[in-house]
Each structure stands twice: as C-alpha cells, then as structure tokens.
Design an enzyme around this catalytic site. Structure first.
Site, PDB file in Angstrom:
ATOM      1  N   HIS A   1       0.830  -1.211   0.000  1.00 42.64           N
ATOM      2  CA  HIS A   1       0.000   0.000   0.000  1.00 42.64           C
ATOM      3  C   HIS A   1       0.866   1.263   0.000  1.00 42.64           C
ATOM      4  CE1 HIS A   1      -3.734   2.265   0.984  1.00 42.64           C
ATOM      5  NE2 HIS A   1      -2.879   3.082   1.584  1.00 42.64           N
ATOM      6  N   GLU A   2       1.810   1.303   0.911  1.00 45.79           N
ATOM      7  CA  GLU A   2       2.651   2.502   1.020  1.00 45.79           C
ATOM      8  C   GLU A   2       3.619   2.638  -0.152  1.00 45.79           C
ATOM      9  OE1 GLU A   2       1.723   4.633   3.039  1.00 45.79           O
ATOM     10  OE2 GLU A   2       0.421   3.327   4.228  1.00 45.79           O
TER      11      GLU A   2
ATOM     12  N   HIS B   1       1.882   4.600  -2.879  1.00 41.76           N
ATOM     13  CA  HIS B   1       1.992   6.046  -2.675  1.00 41.76           C
ATOM     14  C   HIS B   1       3.402   6.537  -3.026  1.00 41.76           C
ATOM     15  CE1 HIS B   1      -1.910   6.394  -0.867  1.00 41.76           C
ATOM     16  NE2 HIS B   1      -1.616   5.672   0.198  1.00 41.76           N
TER      17      HIS B   1
END
Length: 466
Positions: free
Chosen positions: A22-23, A26
């Site tokens: 997920h990170e 980003h």
C-alpha cells in the site's frame, strides 16, 4: 503456545505485506510525479528502527505501533519548504497528480490481488469438487431435496467447477436477489441449482435463500442454508488406533465395529465422530462387535480446543478411507492470458461484492456482526496457512482487496476522503479550507475509531461464544 505463535506469525506476514504494498504505491507514484518523499514508515509512533538512503535521504522507518503505515512527503502545510525545493512539495502539485498519489495506495492493493490470482490460476490450484453432502433435517437444503453425493453443475445457469465457485455463486445470487421482486425477477427468494445425481442424471433443486437474509448473512452462509460438503457414508469400523490414546487405553482394536454409543444405534462413521466430538472428557459407552461377539467398552474422549470450542477425540481412524483424493478434487489451471483475465475478473467481482455488502450494512440488510477485527483476521490467517500456500495466498488476496476498497471509501482520514477533498477542489475551482479539512478529519477519525471498536467487540464476542 506454539499454535498461538504460528497464527500470530501468519497474521504478521499478511499485515506486513499489505502495508508495504500500500505505502509503496503512494511512494512510487509520488516519485514519478516529482514529489520529494521524506519518510516511508511501516507503523506509527516513535521509530524503533530507521535508515536513510537515496539522493533525497529518504528515511525508511519501522514505527512502534505496527497496525498501519504512512509516506511523509514534502508539504508546506506541515513545515516551511525551501524556495529551491518548493516545486517538489505535495501541496503545490496539480490536483490530478495529487489524486494519483493518493489513489495509488489502494490501487496497489488491488493490483497485488490481481497478481496473486494470476499466479495461482496460471500455476494451477487443487480445489474440492462441488459435491453436496446430506443436509440436516428441516434445513433449506433438505427442503430443496438435496441428496448426499450430488454434484453441482450450475447455479442460476452459471457454470460451477469447484466447491469455492459454488459457495461464491450461491452467495452472489442471494445478495443480488435480496431486493426481492422489485426488479421484476420471478421467484426471487430461491436459487436454482443444477446437479448431477447418483444415476448421472441432471436434476434441478430450488434452494430457499430466506435463512440467509433472516440472519443478516451472519456466520457461514452455506451452514445457514444446511448445505454441506459431501461426506462418504463409511461403515463405523475402527482402523488404526493411535498408541497412547484413550482408545488404546480403553482396549479398542482395529477392526472393531461400533454398533451403538450410549445406547443410540450407529449407522455410519460420521455418527461415531459426532458423538465423540460432542463429549470431551465425558465417559462414553461403546457397543462393539468384535469377532462376532458384542462387547461393551467405556472410553473417555480427550478434550482439546478447536477454534474457541472444546471437542473430544479418542485417537482412532476409520478403516475405509472412502473416495480417493482424485475423486474429491480437481486442478484448476489456465494459460497465461486466460489466467490474467480470470484474475482481473475475480478481483473486480470481489471488490464489487465488498461494496454491495458495505451498502447493505448501512441499510440494515446485513448484520454488523459480520465486521471482523485483527483477532478474527489473525485466526483466518493461521487457518489458511495451515491448509497450504494456495489457501494462504488466496486469503492474502482477499484481505488486500478489502483493504483497497476500504481505503477508497469517501471517509476523511482514509485515502478516499482525501480524494473527495480533491474532487471538491475541482468542482469549486479552489482548494478546500484548512478548517473544513480539520473538521472532516475529526469526524472521519471518530467514525474509524467507532468502526474499530465494533470490530474488536465482534472479535471478543466470537472468542467468548466459540
């Protein structure tokens, strides 16, 4: 203790992979958009480990509280930015770039699910065939006339290849038909199941879906309908007796045939198993046929924990193993392009279904007791890991989809909330005020904490109730 550590490790691996993916979503898109990343953190709070790397000296950290993570970018709203680096601040980027950076995290989780399903579909997975078992009396499955050994071919006209396919199609049919006759569909309270019976003939069963809706879809959907997997009707004859077990201590031998338990006549091996499992640490009187002689033998099943419940066992197996593994399983495998197509379809269907179920929770059609917290997720992680790598990867994909969809919801604090702010900015042609965002963050945080509290309550309630 070892079982607890295994489940904890299985959960930690799932959680770690999902947070990192997920990170990284980003992080990568932020870098592509020319935004400077100051910190990449797994976990919140004070870093317990960190290192700096790259031309921007990005800090890679592990926080003290591991349930989550974040990517900290250069931003004027958080600290003064030097004039020569202002063009690399997040807040000065065009709204399209900011939206891409925010959406990249949830989309990375969805992409992970696609990749996992793609790999599984291409390499091949061994699945249970959709063979039905004898249903409990007075259940919806019994009323439909389902018989032990029938093989499911289609559900509402859609082909079924595995037991998991059958379960999924049945649940989708129930949810899609929950609007009742409003959509003009005839007989919306039932699902049509096409099966092949023992004589290899095609038969249609009409299964009433009402029990699912009445319970708010809480619990095992197949169990609520009385739908079981096939259990061969094996003779109640003991096979191997485990050394040092209660069965050996009681004098039971391989070849003994069980005639009755506590005076209740026994017909099949499954009846023996049910009696033993339901009597942990309680004496049972077995009527045994051995070499044409009837014997009465008392045995005390050893009690042990199983998913929060206490059940009994005596340490014997059945003599007849029943159908072979090949008869009960099927290998599902596709070529590389078909596997990719199936992976995208699987991810899309489960994402859509998640949104539908969330909507039905808000309207009260689905029970809020279906919400699960870390304890239940850890339990499922451990169970799937024990079942094999294929099941564990499928669980990882499913949780990854759930995390991606949850983060896309328009709730402040979540990524979807930030996307909502950016959409408002596009509509009003100007940034949202700091005060408006602050109020939204407080409301979003309160909603998130309430949701987490409810999920923890459900976890604790499941542990207590077993």
């Amino acid at each position: 203790m070892s079982n607890f550590l295994f489940y904890l490790a299985a959960f930690a691996v799932v959680l770690g992979i999902l947070i990192v993916v997920h990170e990284l979503g980003h992080y990568w898109v932020a870098r592509l958009c020319g935004v400077k990343v100051l910190r990449f953190s797994i976990g919140f709070g004070r870093p317990i480990f960190s290192l700096f790397s790259g031309a921007d000296r990005t800090e890679w950290a592990v926080g003290a509280f591991p349930l989550g993570g974040y990517v900290k970018m250069l931003d004027e709203r958080e600290a003064p930015v030097a004039a020569q680096e202002l063009h690399r601040a997040f807040n000065v980027q065009p709204v399209g770039k900011r939206m891409a950076i925010v959406a990249a995290g949830p989309l990375a989780n969805l992409l992970l699910a696609v990749l996992i399903y793609w790999g599984l579909f291409y390499s091949g997975t061994e699945e249970l065939r959709p063979i039905l078992g004898a249903p409990p009396a007075a259940s919806a499955a019994a009323e439909a006339g389902i018989q032990n050994g029938e093989v499911v071919v289609r559900v509402d006209g859609r082909p079924v290849q595995t037991w998991q396919d059958f379960r999924w199609e049945l649940l989708q049919s129930s949810v899609n038909k929950s609007a009742g006759a409003e959509g003009g569909e005839p007989d919306p309270g039932y699902v049509s199941i096409e099966v092949q019976d023992a004589r290899q003939q095609i038969v249609f069963r009409r299964l009433n879906l009402a029990p699912l809706r009445e319970q708010g879809y809480e619990g095992d959907p197949l169990g609520l309908l009385g739908v079981n997997f096939f259990r061969p009707q094996l003779a109640p004859v003991f096979g191997k007796v485990t050394p040092g077990s209660p069965a050996e201590a009681a004098g039971l031998l391989s070849g003994d045939r069980v005639l009755a338990v506590d005076g209740v006549a026994i017909e099949f091996w499954s009846d023996v198993v049910q009696k033993i499992r339901s009597a942990p640490d309680q004496p049972l009187r077995l009527s045994i046929l051995r070499d044409d002689a009837r014997l009465e033998i008392s045995v005390v099943p050893e009690g042990y924990g199983d998913r929060g419940a206490r059940i009994g066992r005596i340490g014997v197996g059945v003599r007849d193993a029943g159908p072979s593994r090949d008869e009960l399983t099927v290998t599902v495998r596709y070529d590389v392009l078909t596997a990719l197509s199936k992976a995208v379809e699987e991810t899309w269907e489960k994402s859509s279904f998640s949104l539908v179920m969330m909507g039905k929770m808000l309207t009260g059609e689905v029970s809020w007791r279906n919400l699960s917290g870390p304890v239940t997720i850890a339990d499922y992680a451990g169970q799937s890991a024990r079942m094999g790598i294929d099941y564990y990867l499928k669980f990882l994909a499913l949780v990854s989809i759930s995390l991606g969809i949850l983060n896309l919801l328009p709730v402040p604090v979540l990524d979807g909330g930030h996307l909502m702010y950016h959409m408002i900015e596009i509509i009003k042609r100007g940034p949202v005020s700091e005060r408006f965002m602050e109020i939204g963050q407080q409301i979003g945080l309160a909603l998130l904490l309430l949701l987490m509290a409810f999920a923890f309550y459900n976890d604790i309630n499941r542990l207590i109730s077993g």
